[in-house]
Design a protein around this motif. Sequence first.
Motif, PDB file in Angstrom:
ATOM      1  N   ARG A 123       0.871  -1.187   0.000  1.00 25.01           N
ATOM      2  CA  ARG A 123       0.000   0.000   0.000  1.00 25.01           C
ATOM      3  C   ARG A 123       0.899   1.226   0.000  1.00 25.01           C
ATOM      4  O   ARG A 123       1.826   1.326   0.800  1.00 25.01           O
ATOM      5  N   LEU A 124       0.627   2.175  -0.907  1.00 28.72           N
ATOM      6  CA  LEU A 124       1.473   3.360  -1.039  1.00 28.72           C
ATOM      7  C   LEU A 124       0.662   4.619  -0.771  1.00 28.72           C
ATOM      8  O   LEU A 124      -0.469   4.751  -1.253  1.00 28.72           O
ATOM      9  N   ARG A 125       1.238   5.537   0.003  1.00 27.66           N
ATOM     10  CA  ARG A 125       0.613   6.827   0.283  1.00 27.66           C
ATOM     11  C   ARG A 125       1.631   7.926   0.010  1.00 27.66           C
ATOM     12  O   ARG A 125       2.779   7.832   0.430  1.00 27.66           O
ATOM     13  N   GLN A 126       1.197   8.984  -0.661  1.00 34.80           N
ATOM     14  CA  GLN A 126       2.074  10.113  -0.972  1.00 34.80           C
ATOM     15  C   GLN A 126       1.682  11.312  -0.126  1.00 34.80           C
ATOM     16  O   GLN A 126       0.499  11.515   0.167  1.00 34.80           O
ATOM     17  N   GLY A 127       2.660  12.104   0.294  1.00 28.56           N
ATOM     18  CA  GLY A 127       2.346  13.275   1.096  1.00 28.56           C
ATOM     19  C   GLY A 127       3.589  14.081   1.405  1.00 28.56           C
ATOM     20  O   GLY A 127       4.684  13.806   0.891  1.00 28.56           O
ATOM     21  N   GLY A 128       3.433  15.081   2.261  1.00 33.54           N
ATOM     22  CA  GLY A 128       4.560  15.867   2.723  1.00 33.54           C
ATOM     23  C   GLY A 128       5.257  15.179   3.881  1.00 33.54           C
ATOM     24  O   GLY A 128       4.674  14.327   4.566  1.00 33.54           O
ATOM     25  N   SER A 129       6.507  15.544   4.116  1.00 33.47           N
ATOM     26  CA  SER A 129       7.304  14.857   5.137  1.00 33.47           C
ATOM     27  C   SER A 129       6.684  14.890   6.529  1.00 33.47           C
ATOM     28  O   SER A 129       6.626  13.860   7.203  1.00 33.47           O
ATOM     29  N   PRO A 130       6.213  16.050   7.032  1.00 30.11           N
ATOM     30  CA  PRO A 130       5.649  16.060   8.391  1.00 30.11           C
ATOM     31  C   PRO A 130       4.477  15.093   8.553  1.00 30.11           C
ATOM     32  O   PRO A 130       4.391  14.377   9.555  1.00 30.11           O
ATOM     33  N   ASP A 131       3.598  15.050   7.550  1.00 31.52           N
ATOM     34  CA  ASP A 131       2.448  14.134   7.621  1.00 31.52           C
ATOM     35  C   ASP A 131       2.901  12.686   7.556  1.00 31.52           C
ATOM     36  O   ASP A 131       2.420  11.830   8.312  1.00 31.52           O
ATOM     37  N   LEU A 132       3.843  12.387   6.675  1.00 32.53           N
ATOM     38  CA  LEU A 132       4.326  11.004   6.545  1.00 32.53           C
ATOM     39  C   LEU A 132       5.026  10.544   7.815  1.00 32.53           C
ATOM     40  O   LEU A 132       4.837   9.404   8.262  1.00 32.53           O
ATOM     41  N   ILE A 133       5.819  11.414   8.403  1.00 33.81           N
ATOM     42  CA  ILE A 133       6.508  11.067   9.653  1.00 33.81           C
ATOM     43  C   ILE A 133       5.509  10.774  10.755  1.00 33.81           C
ATOM     44  O   ILE A 133       5.670   9.815  11.529  1.00 33.81           O
ATOM     45  N   GLU A 134       4.453  11.571  10.847  1.00 37.06           N
ATOM     46  CA  GLU A 134       3.430  11.336  11.865  1.00 37.06           C
ATOM     47  C   GLU A 134       2.710  10.013  11.621  1.00 37.06           C
ATOM     48  O   GLU A 134       2.396   9.272  12.566  1.00 37.06           O
ATOM     49  N   ARG A 135       2.457   9.674  10.357  1.00 37.21           N
ATOM     50  CA  ARG A 135       1.795   8.407  10.036  1.00 37.21           C
ATOM     51  C   ARG A 135       2.678   7.207  10.405  1.00 37.21           C
ATOM     52  O   ARG A 135       2.170   6.161  10.811  1.00 37.21           O
ATOM     53  N   VAL A 136       3.984   7.366  10.252  1.00 42.18           N
ATOM     54  CA  VAL A 136       4.898   6.308  10.694  1.00 42.18           C
ATOM     55  C   VAL A 136       4.857   6.185  12.211  1.00 42.18           C
ATOM     56  O   VAL A 136       4.812   5.084  12.771  1.00 42.18           O
ATOM     57  N   ARG A 137       4.880   7.321  12.895  1.00 44.29           N
ATOM     58  CA  ARG A 137       4.881   7.314  14.361  1.00 44.29           C
ATOM     59  C   ARG A 137       3.645   6.627  14.913  1.00 44.29           C
ATOM     60  O   ARG A 137       3.726   5.863  15.891  1.00 44.29           O
ATOM     61  N   VAL A 153      12.779  13.756  15.775  1.00 41.43           N
ATOM     62  CA  VAL A 153      11.335  13.557  15.932  1.00 41.43           C
ATOM     63  C   VAL A 153      11.109  12.430  16.920  1.00 41.43           C
ATOM     64  O   VAL A 153      11.619  11.320  16.743  1.00 41.43           O
ATOM     65  N   SER A 154      10.349  12.688  17.962  1.00 39.18           N
ATOM     66  CA  SER A 154      10.078  11.679  18.976  1.00 39.18           C
ATOM     67  C   SER A 154       9.283  10.519  18.384  1.00 39.18           C
ATOM     68  O   SER A 154       8.317  10.718  17.642  1.00 39.18           O
ATOM     69  N   GLY A 155       9.704   9.306  18.706  1.00 42.60           N
ATOM     70  CA  GLY A 155       8.972   8.116  18.287  1.00 42.60           C
ATOM     71  C   GLY A 155       9.296   7.631  16.893  1.00 42.60           C
ATOM     72  O   GLY A 155       8.719   6.641  16.431  1.00 42.60           O
ATOM     73  N   LEU A 265      17.594  12.992   2.161  1.00 42.72           N
ATOM     74  CA  LEU A 265      16.533  11.994   2.067  1.00 42.72           C
ATOM     75  C   LEU A 265      16.789  10.902   3.098  1.00 42.72           C
ATOM     76  O   LEU A 265      17.913  10.421   3.236  1.00 42.72           O
ATOM     77  N   ALA A 266      15.754  10.523   3.818  1.00 44.53           N
ATOM     78  CA  ALA A 266      15.879   9.477   4.837  1.00 44.53           C
ATOM     79  C   ALA A 266      14.670   8.561   4.780  1.00 44.53           C
ATOM     80  O   ALA A 266      13.632   8.906   4.207  1.00 44.53           O
ATOM     81  N   VAL A 267      14.819   7.385   5.366  1.00 45.30           N
ATOM     82  CA  VAL A 267      13.677   6.489   5.522  1.00 45.30           C
ATOM     83  C   VAL A 267      13.283   6.513   6.993  1.00 45.30           C
ATOM     84  O   VAL A 267      14.125   6.362   7.885  1.00 45.30           O
ATOM     85  N   ALA A 268      12.007   6.747   7.243  1.00 47.92           N
ATOM     86  CA  ALA A 268      11.489   6.843   8.603  1.00 47.92           C
ATOM     87  C   ALA A 268      10.816   5.543   9.001  1.00 47.92           C
ATOM     88  O   ALA A 268      10.014   4.985   8.242  1.00 47.92           O
ATOM     89  N   THR A 269      11.169   5.036  10.181  1.00 51.37           N
ATOM     90  CA  THR A 269      10.501   3.877  10.774  1.00 51.37           C
ATOM     91  C   THR A 269      10.174   4.215  12.225  1.00 51.37           C
ATOM     92  O   THR A 269      10.774   5.123  12.807  1.00 51.37           O
ATOM     93  N   ALA A 270       9.242   3.502  12.814  1.00 51.82           N
ATOM     94  CA  ALA A 270       8.837   3.778  14.184  1.00 51.82           C
ATOM     95  C   ALA A 270       9.908   3.301  15.164  1.00 51.82           C
ATOM     96  O   ALA A 270      10.433   2.195  15.035  1.00 51.82           O
ATOM     97  N   SER A 271      10.232   4.139  16.125  1.00 50.66           N
ATOM     98  CA  SER A 271      11.191   3.759  17.160  1.00 50.66           C
ATOM     99  C   SER A 271      10.543   2.772  18.129  1.00 50.66           C
ATOM    100  O   SER A 271       9.325   2.823  18.358  1.00 50.66           O
TER     101      SER A 271
END
Length: 310
Positions: A123-137, A153-155, A265-271
């Motif tokens: 499943r793929l979702r496109q968006g801005g970085s702040p929104d994508l980071i929050e969705r990962v968190r 970014v916490s979490g 560019l970075a890849v975000a994953t949940a801490s």
Amino acid sequence: MELRQLEYFVAVAEERHFTRAAERMHVAQSGLSTSIRSLERELGASLFVRNTRSVELTNEGRALLTQARHALANVAAAKDAVAAVRGLLRGKLAVGTLQCLGAVDLPATLARFHSDHPGIEIRLRQGGSPDLIERVRTGDLDLAFVSTPASPVSGVTLAPIRAEPMVLACGPDHPLHDRAAIDLRDLSGETFVDFSPGWITRDVVDQAMATLGAERRVAFEVNDVHWLLDLVSHGLGIAVVPRFFTTKRTAARFVPIVDPPHWHLAVATASGRHPSTAATALLSLDDLRPRPASARTTPPPSTAGAATAW
């Protein structure tokens, strides 16, 4: 607390409707509602504000949603790990991405990944970085390809992949279009085209110019790369953009910047949560391994109508 209760809860939270959630989970609405009420009694808190049209999460519900998603993801990861030992990579993979990644050809990477692992539902979702980071968190996404924010970014864990120097983009008739290189101070007083406030790419340029004491006026705010380059090409303003924009089909000209700011560019994953087997398999691909910025310092020329690669 049972896993089924958490699955029902997440379905209602995402659908914002009990009937649609019941249809999604293939259960009777009465059974799903009873399960949610039982969960609320166990927790001693209301999880939803209910009305005739939809439901909304309470503060307690929002707090539970993040943890419920993580718990369900961990259970899925455990099942996937056992299947992987048997040579069966399966499960779901939710990926987020920026509109343009430059050095990473994500569609081609996902196509190869899907060919190698057809049992994984992507499943793929496109968006801005702040929104994508929050969705990962919150666990809505397994991972996301984002611009690296200036502050931690916490979490969320951010693993760097690429670093791109920024260059000036200007119209073909702009006085700076044929310069060998420019200093950001040279742009003081110019009219800028840029992304909306809060976009990390814009934050990088704002901070770099503020550090130099250079004046910056953004008159045109967009949320689309093509619009940005079109406005620049027509001479309505200039922009400071990652160097990979030079590969776009555009009439804009690109000029190197002395001591340029860099876009990362970075890849975000949940801490605190081990990536799923599917996410780990994707991130192990060579295309996504960290690489330093290339040694090339001068962007290629861009001419009107040039057939450059996307």
